[in-house]
Design a protein around this motif. Structure first.
Motif, PDB file in Angstrom:
ATOM      1  N   ARG A  14       0.458   5.644   0.281  1.00 12.94           N
ATOM      2  CA  ARG A  14      -0.591   6.686   0.594  1.00 12.94           C
ATOM      3  C   ARG A  14      -0.287   8.095   0.766  1.00 12.94           C
ATOM      4  O   ARG A  14       1.082   8.146   1.101  1.00 12.94           O
ATOM      5  N   ILE A  22      -5.322   9.725  -0.259  1.00 17.08           N
ATOM      6  CA  ILE A  22      -5.225   9.055  -1.398  1.00 17.08           C
ATOM      7  C   ILE A  22      -4.727   7.779  -1.189  1.00 17.08           C
ATOM      8  O   ILE A  22      -3.548   7.945  -0.626  1.00 17.08           O
ATOM      9  N   GLY A  23      -4.960   6.535  -1.234  1.00 16.43           N
ATOM     10  CA  GLY A  23      -4.189   5.406  -1.210  1.00 16.43           C
ATOM     11  C   GLY A  23      -4.369   4.384  -2.221  1.00 16.43           C
ATOM     12  O   GLY A  23      -5.363   4.278  -3.007  1.00 16.43           O
ATOM     13  N   TRP A  50      -7.059   2.925   6.118  1.00 15.22           N
ATOM     14  CA  TRP A  50      -5.731   3.295   5.453  1.00 15.22           C
ATOM     15  C   TRP A  50      -5.895   4.376   4.639  1.00 15.22           C
ATOM     16  O   TRP A  50      -4.970   4.942   4.254  1.00 15.22           O
ATOM     17  N   SER A  51      -6.771   4.322   3.709  1.00 20.74           N
ATOM     18  CA  SER A  51      -6.902   5.397   2.575  1.00 20.74           C
ATOM     19  C   SER A  51      -7.836   6.475   3.027  1.00 20.74           C
ATOM     20  O   SER A  51      -8.380   7.316   2.198  1.00 20.74           O
ATOM     21  N   GLU A  52      -8.068   6.557   4.410  1.00 19.37           N
ATOM     22  CA  GLU A  52      -8.724   7.853   4.689  1.00 19.37           C
ATOM     23  C   GLU A  52      -7.964   8.794   5.534  1.00 19.37           C
ATOM     24  O   GLU A  52      -6.594   8.478   6.027  1.00 19.37           O
ATOM     25  N   TRP A  76       5.493  10.211  -0.267  1.00 17.87           N
ATOM     26  CA  TRP A  76       4.417   9.298  -0.018  1.00 17.87           C
ATOM     27  C   TRP A  76       4.949   8.363   0.996  1.00 17.87           C
ATOM     28  O   TRP A  76       6.288   8.124   0.952  1.00 17.87           O
ATOM     29  N   ARG A 115      -3.483   0.509  -3.581  1.00 18.98           N
ATOM     30  CA  ARG A 115      -3.092  -0.654  -3.229  1.00 18.98           C
ATOM     31  C   ARG A 115      -2.593  -1.595  -4.539  1.00 18.98           C
ATOM     32  O   ARG A 115      -3.104  -1.216  -5.476  1.00 18.98           O
ATOM     33  N   ALA A 141      -6.865   2.456  -6.869  1.00 19.70           N
ATOM     34  CA  ALA A 141      -6.808   3.515  -5.842  1.00 19.70           C
ATOM     35  C   ALA A 141      -8.246   3.853  -5.170  1.00 19.70           C
ATOM     36  O   ALA A 141      -9.246   3.652  -5.616  1.00 19.70           O
ATOM     37  N   GLU A 165      -1.576  12.442   2.062  1.00 23.11           N
ATOM     38  CA  GLU A 165      -2.916  13.185   2.315  1.00 23.11           C
ATOM     39  C   GLU A 165      -2.600  14.651   1.672  1.00 23.11           C
ATOM     40  O   GLU A 165      -1.484  14.865   1.652  1.00 23.11           O
ATOM     41  N   ASP A 181     -12.985   3.160  -3.268  1.00 29.99           N
ATOM     42  CA  ASP A 181     -12.332   2.882  -4.610  1.00 29.99           C
ATOM     43  C   ASP A 181     -12.915   4.021  -5.827  1.00 29.99           C
ATOM     44  O   ASP A 181     -13.832   4.352  -5.938  1.00 29.99           O
ATOM     45  N   LEU A 206       0.911  -1.105  -0.029  1.00 34.70           N
ATOM     46  CA  LEU A 206       0.073  -0.039   0.330  1.00 34.70           C
ATOM     47  C   LEU A 206       0.920   1.291  -0.092  1.00 34.70           C
ATOM     48  O   LEU A 206       1.903   1.385   0.551  1.00 34.70           O
TER      49      LEU A 206
END
Ligand code: BGC
Length: 868
Positions: A136, A201-202, A281-283, A253, A204, A160, A138, A166, A134
């Motif tokens: 990420r 933004i994350g 994790w993507s917040e 990142w 995987r 993403a 911000e 998503d 992953l």
């Protein structure tokens, strides 16, 4: 369809306005995309006299004439990041103007030169090779965002998420291209996901095709340099006040070996540990303090915008049957050989492992995994302890059967779903006839295409291969272009063919993307994909641009062959696959066909040179056209001199040899008839069984029909003994097999070590079902004109085909009744049809529905179902 028109609506209306090649939206992949639309009309003979295109901010442009397909962009070039609304209306020859079409939003999906800034980032501390992970970051949004677009790509496969969601439902992005030369980026509209204030933004990702090991016989190795995947993304925000903000991947990142995907490979399958799920994790606000900064990888090429439909989940299938095998294992049968993966809903103790092995067939009551060779095709799911719903993300399998072990408690079949995955193309072709086995064969061809059109056109979807074999798509191209709108998909693949070919000095090799150690050799019917596939796309989709784009590649292929052919103008010696998988070839020597490989190779030199001449003429290059016509003629004469007798025999007295002579027009009219008769005789002597491999199979039925032997073609089609098209159907096949006898009559798997149950090549006969049996063929590029010449083959009572052409719905078909044939044709608005019916004068008809009744040309005794 015209008959569906609402009577309250005007006699014509404009639908399906589209921009660019993709069918699933209006994407401008370049500043001047072409525009197409369809006119639906119930007015007989309707033709367009003029069109008007209205673009917000661009005014209205009037175009005189009847062009409605891939019309040049008539406005100022679109800038990057633009969005505008396009409408079309047309005026018929009668002077009546339609209302404006529904507005479509056209979106630029390309970036300006020099605008790509995102760096390719990967994990600083990967855990082993090809490590999923992953990354990420911000960012803050300070104002009203009116539009947000995410441009992203990967050395690997990725998804993403922005603020926990998503960005779309595409899978396995950005697909497979010749990564060393060409990498595509998506351009996803994420306006709805970005909020004022803090955002995250994350991404995987896993290795996918990028880190896969390619090659056979223990030689498999990585080909793309790095053994680690990486991603690059660039988020463009446009504020209401006109300000812009760009967020790009780079050293700032953070990345971690985290998230449920522990390992993933296209061939191996995926290990998913749901205990590793990382909520949030993507917040924004997620604590990534312990995550190291990413490392930056080399990005050798500037990513270009994708112009083809993405891979998506296209269907779900339920379990049909739960089997308990002789060894006591549980196997789920989905009733259909498909490509995708399982989604399971399961609850167990944390750390319990559910293992899923996939296979296309069962053998001796157990999963038949031998044909998978080195592909493990196994997914492992480590349970979280709560209720888990999981589907592997970065792999796919070709399977009908799934063996499940480790399921906690009793397996509820309703908890398992097969998710079909493939390039999300629009279905365009339907065929139906009076023989249920033929209908199932057609259905099998459709499924075979769905499974093997997954980012690139592949040979098969299940074993340690799944490669873009050029010969397979060369053979299957016309059928592919009939069943689905494969224009964008194949045009994109041809770009890879061209870059790989250029890197190999003009040789179009075995597979594209080229990943095989010895794959850069010319082989007839394989490398000829360079000339055949663009020709097919032009013929079926009517877009001259594909010829212009591919012309240098088409020419380079033939120039290279001419050099090898030398003075004799014959392509001799060297490695050839030949008429691969001739049914008489030994299981372990598929190239040992009845027809001499040199006969096949030199025939292809003629064929390809002609196609280059034709393309040159189409592109207005008269000198080139003349040159390649001359090349073709000299090669043809050499072929005739070397390989035929004056009386019309070919040195390889085999079905494929005569089929080539007829289909590739290698001989004069008299000899052609003699050869057609000989071909029919050879088929009869073989007991009406097919005797062809990859080269002969797509053309034999045409060669027979074109020389007056439709009866023999019909018997070949309806044959159910081995080898034949219907043998596999009678054995329960739900896709087209690689070999005529991938499964032997006793239910055992062919002993050859190359045995797939999902190879589309032999399904190439489907195109003949449309063009000749139903009688729906292109009479001009893109079906601008139809050629309707049905051939009622023996053994069928009716046959019909429907196509969604670039101009709308076309249909042709016939039904035999009381010694008569009722022929039914639907001609789309703005097109015509040239109709040739047996025993009647040919006529040209305009748009609308037409019907004729003629005497059935077949001898009375041979009309009914003759299947034995
Ligand atoms: C593939 C084919 C391919 C062939 C080339 C096989 O392993 O599956 O379909 O065209 O090799 O000979």
């Amino acid at each position: 369809m015209s008959s569906d028109l609402d009577p309250s609506l005007p006699a014509a209306r404009v639908t399906a306005v589209r921009v660019g090649r993709r069918r699933d939206g209006a994407f401008a992949a370049s500043p001047a995309p072409r525009v197409s639309w369809v006119v639906e009309s119930d007015a007989p003979g309707w033709r367009q006299a003029a069109a008007e295109l209205r673009l917000d901010g661009g005014g209205v442009v009037r175009l005189d004439g009847d062009e409605s397909h891939v019309v040049d962009w008539p406005f100022a070039p679109m800038p990057p990041h633009a969005r505008c609304t396009l409408e079309v209306r047309v005026t018929g020859e009668s002077g009546v103007t339609t209302p404006w079409s529904e507005p479509v939003t056209v979106r630029s999906v390309f970036l300006a030169d020099g605008e790509w800034r995102a760096e390719l980032v990967g994990l600083a501390e990967p855990d082993g090779e090809a490590c999923p992970g992953l990354v990420r970051t911000e960012f803050d949004v300070d104002g009203d965002v009116v539009s947000a677009t995410l441009y992203a790509t990967a050395h690997g496969v990725y998804q993403a998420a922005i603020n926990g969601k998503d960005v779309d439902d595409d899978v396995l992005k950005p697909g497979w291209t010749s990564y060393g030369y060409r990498l595509e980026h998506e351009a996803t509209d994420v306006t709805g996901l970005v909020v004022r204030g803090r955002n995250a933004i994350g991404i995987r990702f896993a290795g996918g095709w990028f880190t896969e090991k390619y090659g056979f016989h223990g030689q498999a190795r990585r080909v793309y340099g790095s053994d680690q995947p990486a991603v690059a993304a660039q988020l463009h925000l446009l504020y209401a006040d006109g300000a812009t903000q760009v967020v790009v991947t780079g050293p700032g990142w953070r990345g971690a070996v985290a998230g449920p995907v522990v390992s993933s490979g296209i061939y191996d399958g995926e290990v998913v540990d749901l205990r590793r799920a990382l909520p949030g994790w993507s917040e924004p606000g997620f604590d990534d303090g312990a995550w190291p900064a990413v490392v930056v990888h080399d990005l050798d090429v500037v990513p270009e915008s994708s112009d083809a439909e993405p891979v998506r989940r296209t269907q779900e299938l339920a379990v049909q049957q739960v089997l308990t095998t002789p060894s006591g294992r549980t196997v789920l049968d989905f009733g259909q050989n498909l490509v995708g993966r399982l989604r399971v809903r399961v609850r167990g103790a944390a750390g319990d492992v559910v293992t899923v092995r996939h296979a296309e067939v069962m053998e001796d009551g157990e999963l038949g995994v031998r044909p998978l060779r080195h592909a493990r095709a196994t997914d492992e799911i480590v349970l979280s302890g709560g209720e888990d719903v999981v589907e592997p993300e970065f792999t796919f399998h070709g399977f009908r059967y799934a063996e499940v072990t480790g399921w906690p408690g009793e397996l509820d079949p309703a908890a398992v779903t097969a998710v079909v995955v493939g390039s999300d193309l629009r279905r365009t072709g339907w065929f139906e006839c009076s023989d249920p086995l033929v209908n199932r064969l057609h259905e099998n061809v459709v499924w075979g295409m769905r499974g093997n059109f997954l980012s690139v056109p592949t040979d098969c979807p299940q074993r340690d291969e799944r490669l873009g074999w050029t010969g397979d798509i060369q053979v299957f191209g016309p059928t592919a272009a009939t069943l689905f709108d494969s224009d964008a998909f194949l045009a994109a693949w041809l770009k890879d063919l061209a870059v790989d070919q250029a890197a190999a000095g003009g040789v179009c090799g075995f597979v594209v993307p080229q990943v095989l150690p010895d794959g850069d050799q010319p082989a007839a019917a394989w490398g000829d994909a360079a000339t055949v596939v663009p020709t097919v796309l032009f013929e079926r989709f009517g877009d001259r641009a594909v010829l212009a784009e591919q012309y240098p590649s088409m020419r380079a292929w033939v120039d290279m062959l001419v050099e090898r052919a030398g003075e004799r103008m014959l392509w001799e010696g060297g490695f050839q696959f030949g008429d691969w998988l001739d049914p008489d070839s030994p299981p372990d020597h598929p190239a040992q066909a009845k027809v001499d490989p040199d006969v096949v190779a030199s025939a292809h030199l003629v064929r390809s040179a002609r196609l280059v001449a034709r393309a040159a003429r189409e592109l207005g290059m008269a000198e080139d056209a003349e040159h390649y016509d001359d090349v073709a003629e000299r090669a043809r004469q050499a072929w005739v001199r070397e390989y035929t007798t004056p009386a019309g025999r070919i040195v390889s007295d085999a079905q494929t040899a005569y089929a080539m002579a007829i289909a590739y027009e290698l001989v004069d009219a008299d000899t052609r008839q003699t050869m057609g008769d000989r071909l029919a005789e050879l088929v009869r002597r073989a007991g009406d069984r097919i005797g062809t491999g990859f080269v002969g199979t797509p053309i034999i039925a045409d060669a027979l029909t074109d020389t007056g032997h439709a009866d023999v073609a019909g018997r070949l089609l309806l044959q159910t003994g081995v080898p034949s098209w219907l043998y596999a159907v009678t054995m329960g096949a739900t896709t087209v097999w690689e070999r005529w006898d991938s499964m032997l009559p006793d239910g055992s798997i062919n002993p050859g070590q190359m045995t797939s149950f999902n190879h589309y090549a032999f399904g190439a006969v489907a195109d003949w079902l449309y063009r000749r049996v139903a009688g729906l063929a292109p009479g001009a590029p893109g079906y601008r004109r139809l050629r309707v010449a049905p051939v009622p083959v023996d053994g069928l009572d009716h046959a019909s085909a429907r196509l969604e052409t670039a101009y709308g719905t076309a249909e042709a078909g016939w039904r035999a009744e009381d010694g008569q044939l009722r022929v039914h044709v639907v001609v789309p608005a703005n097109t015509t049809a040239y109709v040739e019916l047996p025993g009647a004068d040919a006529v040209e008809v305009g748009a609308g529905e037409h019907e004729w009744t003629i005497p059935d040309p077949r001898p009375a005794g041979e009309r009914s179902l003759a299947t034995v």
